[in-house]
Every structure is written in C-alpha cells, then in structure tokens.
Design an enzyme around this catalytic site. Structure first.
Site, PDB file in Angstrom:
ATOM      1  CE  LYS A  47      -3.472  37.323  11.248  1.00 14.41           C
ATOM      2  NZ  LYS A  47      -2.061  36.696  10.469  1.00 14.41           N
ATOM      3  CB  SER A  65       0.613  39.377  12.084  1.00 12.73           C
ATOM      4  OG  SER A  65      -0.070  38.384  11.490  1.00 12.73           O
ATOM      5  CB  SER A 104       1.871  36.093  10.694  1.00 11.64           C
ATOM      6  OG  SER A 104       2.665  37.066  10.539  1.00 11.64           O
TER       7      SER A 104
END
Lengths: 488, 104, 518
Positions: A76, A151, A175
């Site tokens: 990420k 997210s 997330s």
C-alpha cells in the site's frame, strides 16, 4: 488458483522449480493486463526484477531466502520502502521518496519476498471505497463500475485480480477487512501492537495496524507471521513471541464458541449479505462450532467514537505536511502562514481536509472534554464490552460490511460513507485482531465477507476459524476482470 | 448543533488550511458537512462514562525505554532530499518572525 | 502620594540534558556540527517515523527532581503540544502536560547573606526544536534541525519572587545545581540553558495579580536582572500614567537597554494537548528513583562536584569560612571550590587539614589569584583529573603558561604556620609562585627566604646597624623615638626581610638603650 498461492510459489522457488525472476515477470504481465483497474499508483519493473534476481542469486549460492522466497507482495502506498515513492495517493506527497524501509517491509524483504509496486488507496487512508485517491480510483475486479472498498483499495484489487498473491494494507477502522470483503479476498488486521507501525505513514496512531491481503487464509497467516514481532523502534510494539499461525489453519472448529451479536444483523444490513453470512455460520455450526448470542451494548456509538479519536489523531499526525521539509509547497506562498495554509489546501483532498478540521475541532479548547476525552472513555467501554462478550465465546462473527461493493458515487455524503464501517470499527477501537473471509457471493455475484474477531493476541483462533470456514466453503469463482494466471 | 462559520474558519486557521479563500458555495457546503458530522458524534453525550478512565491505547502498553547510544544519522543530503527549497544544507522558508511557540 | 507597588516574578527555565543521543531518537545530541548532520528520520519528522524515549534523559530529569526536592511521580504521561512553526518538524512537540514527571520542589539560595527559598510548580520532560536563522535583510529563513529532538527539562517556578535580585540569585543557584548534578553544562550563551521571566506588578496588599508579561532572550544573569528591573518600572510607569498592561511577550534589547514588544497574546494559544499515542506512560518507581539518586551522588563525589547548598554548609560549618571568604570560594570561579578542596585532598601533604588551614589558604588564594581571575589572565582547568590554576605570564614580550596545583597554597600556609617564613615574605613567595609555578619550599630555599629566627644572629645584625648609624642612635637617645622605625627598617633590610619584625624591635630597644627624659 492452484499455482497462485504464496506458499506454493515460495516452495517452487526454493525447490528450484521456478525462478523468482520468472514469477516476477509473470506478475508484471498480469499487472499490465489489469492496468485499467488502477490498482497501482506506481510500478517500477526494474526495481522488482532486481529484487527477484537477488533472490535467485541467493538460491544459486545455496542460501535459503526465507519463507516468502520470490513471492511478489504489493505494498500500500503508505508503507515506506527505501528509495521508492510513498505518496499516500495524495498530491501533498506526489514526489516524495522514502528515506528508509519500514519495519514490516524490512521483515518482508528479509523473508525473501519481492516488494511489488505502490498500491492505490484512499488519500492518507481516509476512506472506505478508494474514491478519495488523488489519482484515479482503483476498480473492483468483479465489476469495474464498483468500488473495491478502502482505504487499502489497490492492495485488495491487486490480490483480487490475481496480479500478486499477497499485498500489505493498513487498517484503522476496517481498511483491510472491508476492501477484502468487497473484492473477494482474505484480509486480516492483527492486534494493535502486533506489527510495528514504524514505516507506516500514520493516520490514527492508536488504531492503525498493518496486515495482509491474500487469496487463502493460510497465505494470510504466513504473511502476518513474517511481518509481526517486536520492534525496538516502535515504543508501542508488543514484545511477544509470534506463534505459528499457519499451523492453526486446517484445525477443526469442534467445540469452538462463536459469538453472534444480533444487533449487527439488524437494520442497514443488506439481505444478500445477511443470507450469505448466516449461511457461513450455519455451516460452521454443522461442523461442530457452537453459536452463542452476544451483546456489544455500545456498538451503536462505534462510528461516532471512532471518528472523534481517529480524526483528532490524524489532525496531529498530518501537521507535519507543511511544505517545509518535504512534500508540496504552494507556489503562491508569500510568507510562512500562506506557505502552510495554501500548501495544505492545495495538497490535501476534500476528505482529508474535512477530517483534519474535525480532529482539530474536537481537540480545541473548550471542546476537548466533551468530545475527545469523552470518546476515549467510551472506548474504554468498548474494551469492557468485548471482554465481557469473550467470557462466553472464543470468537465473534459478523458481516464485514453491510452491503456488497457499491457503485462509484453512491456514498457521496461523508457521513453515510462513515456508517459503512459500522461492523469493523468496534474491533479497531478495542485493538482486537479481525479477519474477513469471503462467503458465498451476494446479489449480482458480488463478493461478500464474514468477519471473525478474537481477543487481543489470539490471532491463532482467528486463523483457525477462518481457515475452517474457507475449507467448508470451497473454491470461489474467478473475478470478471482478474488477470489470466498461467497454468503449470 | 451545527458549527458556525466563524468557528469553522478559526478551526481551519488552527489547522493551517486556507479555507477563507474558498468560494462561498464550497465554504457553505463545508460548514454544513462538518456541522452534520459534529451533530452526529454528539450522541456520545448519552453514554454513561462516570468514573471511566479514558483509553489512550486500546491495549496495555508496558513502559519502554531506549539506551542512550547515538547511531549514524542520515546525513544532510538525505535529510534534505525531498525538500522543496534548500540552501547551505538547510531548509529554506519565508522569513520567520518571532521565536516559535504561541503561533497556534 | 504615590502607590507602593509589588512586583511578582516567576521564572521558566528550559535546560538541555547532556545525553549522547536525542530524547526520542538515536541521532547524536549535544554536539556542534555542520547543519542537518545530526538528524535522522525521527527528529526531522519524516512520515512514518516514531519516537522511543531515551533512558538517560529520564535519569537526568529525575536527578533534577531529586536535586530540587520535588515530588517525583511514579507515573507520568507524554502529550503532544500542537502548533505550526518551521523549526518544529512534526508540527507538534512531544512534551508533558497535566501529568508531568515532577511536581512541587524548591530552590534554596542566599540573597544578601540571608537564606531564601522559592517554590517550584513542576518539572517536566520535552524535546527541543530546531533552529531558524536569517541572514541580514534576506526575506528567507534557514532551518537547521541538529538541535531538534534534544532532550529538555522545563522547570517552572511559582511566582514567588519579588525583585530582580531575587530572581537572579534564584537562577544562579538553579543553574549551579543542574551543573553540579552533571545534567547540563550551564552555558547560557550557547542556549543550552534558557530562562524566561513572567513579570507583573500590583499595588502592595492587593491579592489579585496584575497582568503578566513574558520576557524572553535573557541569556545572561546581568540581562535577566536588568530586564526584570526595567520591566517592573515600565509596568509601574504605564499604570501610573493611566495606561493598561497587555498580556504580551517582550524581549530584552541590550543595545537599547529596554524590553521591546515581540508579540501580543490575545488569550492563550490553543495547543490542543492530548496524550501521546505513540508512547506508553513513563514509569519511574521509588526504587528506581533511589537508584538514580545514589548513582548521582557517587558520580558527583568521584568528580569532586557538590551542590552549592552542600558546599556552602561545608565551607561555613566545617571549614569555618566567613562570608567574604565563602563569596570568594563559591563566586570567583565555577571551579574554585574544587580547587580549594584539592589543596586538602586525600593523599596530599595536608590531607584533612581544611578546618585548621582553610581560612588561611583562602586568604592566600584570594590575594594571589583573585585579580588574575578577574582580568582573565588566570583560569582553573582540569588536567590529569586534577584542578590546576593556569596563568598566562608575560616574560619579555613572550606569553607563557604557568600551572599551579592547589597543594602549593596549602604548603605555603604550612610554612607560615610553622614560622618558617614570615607573613611579609609569604607575599614574595607568592610572586615567585605566580611567575614560575614552583613549589613554595623550593622558592624559599632557592632565594634564601627562610625566616631569621636565631636571636643571636638578629642581635648581631642589630649591633651592626647601630654601629653604622651613630648620629641617628644619638638622636634617638636624645628623644627622637620615631627613629626606632628607621632602625627597624634598616635591620629588616639587612636581614633581607627574614627577621621577625617584633623581635627586631625588641632587641633594638634594648640595645639602643634608654631614651632621655625631656
């Protein structure tokens, strides 16, 4: 997908049946195939291949590169990897390059993994759909017109679209778990403190944790084992031995008590998701688990509590983005004040600005006691609620998200977006480990997920029940937009 | 309880976000959105928290200290590598007036 | 009739702690270096960085708590103080807010010979900021983060002081305590210790406090005293003139000899303090506090440092020095007390004789080194682990260095006490010591300065002088008794100062014989 798991890749690479380089090349090919899903903010083929060649070189010298030898692991874009960009999908960091490896990333590399690109996300991890990215939004591999969840949107998509078998994401209020449910993959968040936060660009310090996305529960366990463990550079990192979680996967659930909070199955939960999750619970019961009703009395306050705490901490954590030492500096700055004010308004997206303001407000003079301190007290209540619930059960199960993946633009109102986290937030507030595992598809064949939450430090039971459900469930279909994985 | 525009602008100032220069409709929308969110989170006042200790951390974090040994610093080049503007191995900013704290 | 005003003064001191690494990161601390070369990802506030507390910083902060008799809290909590400033890398400072490490405490000092005490509010730990510099009129500032993250303690006094002199004496003592405890180098010029004053005035007898003004940039004792005195008068003048005191921050401007407005505060700043989520609470158990105290005592004893109050007690009660002597030992040089102690250190010729010989030695030191310390031609340094006086001596256009161990002064006093030399001759010996660094006995032997105590020899000299001056002898006998002084002088000259003046006078009187009655 038989050839696709991390476990099998690592075994094949170590045995010499495959090279890390060929694995990486294939993964790059699949990334190319699925590039319209915008899973990546940045993808540096040269760097990836260089890592892969280094793994092959080690094997050639007879050195064991580690349990994740040659396995591509997507990162990420809020996880620092030395000399690679780290933008948090934000304009304010659009040219930022990491000076160091984060601790979890360093552990991955030490385990022989090949860190694979920078995954798209909601800006600064603030969002539940992936739509808050400053670059294009990532797209759900099952339906391009739907969000993959957030997210950690790009991480979920990369694994869901079969680009790579593993990805790391971060979970603050759901997330990792929620995009895992939306995108049809496994996503796990460990106990707070289990994985070092050093090298994770902070959103909310007392809630953030790094965790794995995978196509199988076993892979998720192996990945989490690789990145967990004490870090002297994180003062909140737990000094606890990391058990062998992978060995929990495959154990049966006879006698395991599964707590079911009925209040999580009420209004707001879509029928198809409910049916799917109840189906899973029934299968587990048939396999010998005991379903036990539990209560989480403060659950309805979860979202409010979370947003006060998370935004408050975020408002402070994001103060360092001021245009002085790194990041975007406004060209129209004339003095220090305008340097700050304009750089930050130009660099931060709407949702980030909203949350910073909310956080600043709840900490400001006159409001601190009523909001922030109050929320921290309610958090204590959540911790107590779970302790009480776990007196009568070993794991708490619920849907991961109230609906399947929604369409872009469906949740435009910030508050309604926040409410989508209602099932994942309680475990975040109490720092408990939680995992989302795909259940039978919902309407339109879209993925659904069941969430299992266990007491702190008991990831073992979490992986055990998750693995049991996965094997009861059997294989899932392929996502519409997944990359083709070469057989053999 | 909605938030009034002055309070919002003051909050934006504390957060160094230049909201004062937003076009009117955007500013109104922001006041409305933040107001509704604050209205939503106010429900916490219903919760009985008499005598409850606030939790800064979700799990108990034992005390942690580090030995006083200095390690290799990054080096000025790396420290400055991402900086928008530098000179003489230092970060350049518009001239600061005053002496630090209290500019909050 | 003019109102009588009372000044109310509180001080806030920030002192850096002499650790090897920074408060929350392992970057090197307390060094002079090229800009931004003592910086890592934590102290430059890089995204993804986390703080971890330095155990030595804790130890030093606890030392301060012990030295000032504070209530040291077993559990204290770090908090973020949020504000924006270019020298503050994270946009917040890690500090302590409502649960600090130390509460209460006091500083005991002396003012005009009287014992005084001022209470402390608290001592807490925090980290220092970087430095911003600008060049001339350029519209830019340059930021150096070397200092960012250096551990600090903030010491806050109660507003118990009532005069600039009191504040200055308080601060001198506080500084000396921190230096003695080994946690700070006491350097006000370099900024390793900084002091701000909060000053207000009110009509005497009024309970309510006046509006307080903060005065910063007080980097010497003199500036501190001058600034406070000026500010007190400024406020009184303002009020008497019908004006209003605003809550503001001012700085002392030495060139203009006045405090100048830096910024006006409308209400206090909103720092939005909240407990630091990246750090656990700090725990220092009573056992650990005792351990730290014992280690501090041992270190101080080994290094020959004492707390100023303990030193004063010892010098006054054990050695028996009076105020002026005390003033010299504690005030002429930061290391004069160590130097004095070295004269009687274990293993030296006069070990343990401080009580018997101390006052005399102090007088010798004061006479010999006082002026030179004042004009900067002498200093006290540590060489080979011992304090020595170092003098810059000019000999025929060349400046060379002379070192004097303290034991020389003890030896000199010993010679005086044993009457080996006369008090007069001692002055000559000192001159030689300052010029050569030689031991007193060596000088006495080499220059033949031993006291002439042999009565027979003196008598012979007396006879000789009387024979040489028959006219003066006659005039003396004739009634000019003041000529005795002349004869004493002549005998002293003949003996090259070595004879005892009293004996000479007595023998002369005998040998010159009776004086005629007039």
């Amino acid at each position: 997908m038989p050839e696709f798991t991390a476990a099998q890749i690592a075994a094949a690479v170590k045995a010499g049946d495959r090279t890390a380089t060929s694995v990486a090349e294939e993964a790059l090919g699949r990334a190319e195939q699925t590039s319209d899903l915008d899973a990546f903010v940045h993808l540096d083929a040269d760097r990836i291949l260089a890592q892969a060649r280094a793994v092959d070189a080690k094997i050639a010298e007879g050195i064991d590169p580690g349990p994740l030898a040659g396995v591509p692991v997507v990162l990420k874009d809020n996880l620092l990897a030395i000399d690679e960009p780290a933008t948090c999908a934000s304009r304010i960091l659009d040219r930022h390059v990491s000076l160091t490896d984060g601790h979890a990333v360093a552990r991955l590399k030490a385990a022989g993994a090949v860190t694979f690109g920078r995954a798209n996300m909601d800006e600064f991890a603030m969002g539940s759909s992936g739509e808050n990215s400053a670059v294009a939004s990532a797209r759900n591999p099952w339906d391009r017109d739907r969000v993959p969840g957030g997210s950690s949107s790009g991480s979920a998509v990369a694994v869901g679209a079969h680009v790579a078998p593993l990805a790391l994401g971060s979970d603050t209020g759901g997330s990792i778990r929620q995009p895992a449910a939306f995108s049809g993959v496994v996503g796990a968040k460990p106990t707070w403190g289990r994985v070092s936060r050093r090298g994770l660009i902070a959103f909310a310090s007392s809630l953030d944790q790094i965790g794995p996305f995978a196509t199988t529960v076993a892979d998720a366990a192996v990945c989490l084992e690789a990145i967990a463990g004490f870090d002297a550079g994180d003062a909140t990192s737990a000094n606890r031995e990391v058990p062998s979680w992978a060995s929990e996967v495959g154990r049966d659930v006879k006698g395991l008590r599964i707590g079911v909070p009925e209040s999580f199955f009420g209004e707001g939960l879509a029928d198809d998701v409910e049916a799917s999750v109840r189906g899973a619970l029934n299968a587990l019961a048939a396999a010998g688990a005991e379903l036990v009703p539990v209560e989480l009395p403060h659950a309805k306050y979860a979202v409010a509590t979370y947003y006060i705490i998370a935004c408050a901490e975020a408002s402070s954590n994001l103060a360092r983005f001021d245009g002085v030492r790194y990041g975007h500096r406004s060209k129209t700055a004339t003095d220090v004040l305008s340097m700050y004010a304009r750089s930050r308004v130009e660099g931060f997206g709407e949702e980030v600005r909203r949350r910073i303001m909310l956080g600043t407000y709840v900490l400001s003079a006159g409001y601190y006691d009523a909001y922030y301190r109050k929320a921290q007290q309610v958090r204590t209540r959540f911790i107590e609620d779970f302790k009480t619930a776990f007196e009568t059960c070993d794991v708490i199960a619920s849907p991961t998200a109230p609906t399947t993946a929604f369409r872009f633009g469906d949740n435009a109102d910030p508050l309604s977006m926040y409410l989508a986290d209602v099932y994942t937030i309680p475990a975040s507030l109490a720092g408990l480990p939680g995992i989302s595992v795909p259940t039978a598809p919902g309407a339109d064949g879209l993925p659904t997920g069941i969430q299992f939450v266990t007491p702190s430090w008991d990831e073992g039971t979490m992986f055990r029940v998750a693995g049991a459900w996965e094997s009861l469930r059997g294989p899932l279909g392929r996502p519409t937009h997944a990359a083709d994985v070469e057989e053999g | 309880m909605a938030i009034d525009r002055d309070t919002l602008l003051h909050t934006a100032m504390l957060a160094r976000l230049d909201c004062a220069s937003l076009p009117e409709p955007e500013l109104d929308a922001l006041v409305d959105q933040i107001g509704r969110i604050i209205g939503y989170v106010e429900q916490l006042s219903e919760v009985d928290t008499e005598g409850v200790t606030p939790s800064t951390h979700p799990v108990d974090v034992p005390p942690r200290l580090r030995p006083d040994t200095a390690s290799e610093p990054l080096g000025a080049d790396r420290v400055l590598a991402n900086a928008p503007k530098t000179r003489d191995a230092r970060f350049v900013v518009p001239r600061v007036v005053g002496q630090g704290a209290d500019d909050a | 009739m003019a109102t009588d005003y009372e000044a109310v003064i509180g001080l806030e001191i920030h002192a850096q702690l002499l650790t090897a690494s920074k408060a929350f990161s392992s970057a090197p601390a307390n060094l002079e270096a090229e800009p931004n070369t003592l910086v890592n990802e934590v102290c430059s506030g890089q995204p993804g960085s986390l703080p971890v507390l330095n155990e030595r910083a804790v130890e030093f902060a606890v030392r301060a708590g012990i030295a000032f008799d504070c209530d040291i809290q077993t559990r204290s909590v770090f908090a973020r103080k949020n504000y924006f400033y270019p020298d503050l890398p994270k946009g917040y400072q890690i500090s302590q807010y409502d649960e600090p490490l130390c509460l209460n405490g006091s500083v005991h000092f002396e003012l005009d010979g009287e014992a005084r005490s001022v209470a402390l509010e608290r001592i807490h730990m925090e980290e220092d900021t970087g430095k911003s510099q600008h060049e001339g009129d350029r519209p830019e500032s340059l930021i150096d983060l070397n200092r960012a993250g250096t551990p600090l303690i903030e010491i806050v006094s109660r507003p118990d002081m009532r005069s600039a002199d009191e504040a200055s004496a308080f601060f001198k003592e506080l500084r000396a305590v921190l230096v003695a405890a080994g946690i700070n180098d006491g350097n006000l010029q370099s900024g390793s210790m900084r002091c701000d004053a909060n000053v207000s005035v009110r009509p005497r007898g009024q309970q309510e406090l006046g509006t307080k003004v903060e005065v910063k940039n007080l980097n010497s004792f003199k500036y501190l005293r001058d600034a406070i005195e000026f500010e007190i008068q400024r406020q009184i003048d303002e009020i008497e003139g019908g004006g209003v005191i605003y809550q503001e921050t001012r700085t002392w401007n030495e060139a203009k000899r006045e405090t100048l407005l830096l910024r006006r505060k409308e209400g206090s700043a909103d720092y939005r303090y909240f407990p630091e989520p990246d750090l656990p609470p700090l725990v220092v158990t009573p056992d650990r506090q005792a351990e730290i105290g014992a280690a501090m005592d041992a270190e101080m004893a080994a290094a020959g440092r004492s707390f100023p109050r303990d030193l004063r007690t010892r010098l006054r009660d054990e050695v028996g020095l009076h105020d002026e002597q005390m003033s010299f030992v504690t005030g002429s040089h930061p290391d004069m007390a160590n130097y004095f102690d070295a004269a009687f250190a274990p293993g030296t010729d006069f070990a343990g004789k401080a009580k018997a010989m101390g006052p005399g030695v102090v007088n010798l030191l004061s006479g010999a080194l006082g002026p030179a310390l004042n004009d900067g031609s002498a200093d006290i340094e540590t060489r080979d682990g011992r304090p020595v006086a170092v003098l810059q001596v000019k000999q025929k256009k060349k400046v060379s260095e002379v070192t004097l161990p303290a034991t020389h002064f003890a030896a000199l006093q010993g010679l005086i006490d044993a009457k080996t030399i006369s008090k007069n001759i001692a002055k000559t010996v000192v001159e030689h010591m300052l010029a050569t660094g030689d031991a007193p006995k060596t000088i006495v032997d080499r220059e033949g300065l031993q006291a002439q105590n042999d009565e027979g020899a003196i008598a012979a000299l007396v006879d000789g002088v009387i024979d040489k001056h028959p006219d003066e002898a006659a005039r003396y006998r004739g009634g000019k008794v003041q000529l005795l002084g002349f004869f004493v002088g002549q005998v002293m000259k003949a003996s090259r100062g070595r004879a005892d003046a009293g004996t000479v006078r007595q023998l002369l009187a005998e040998k010159l014989g009776p004086v005629e009655e007039s």
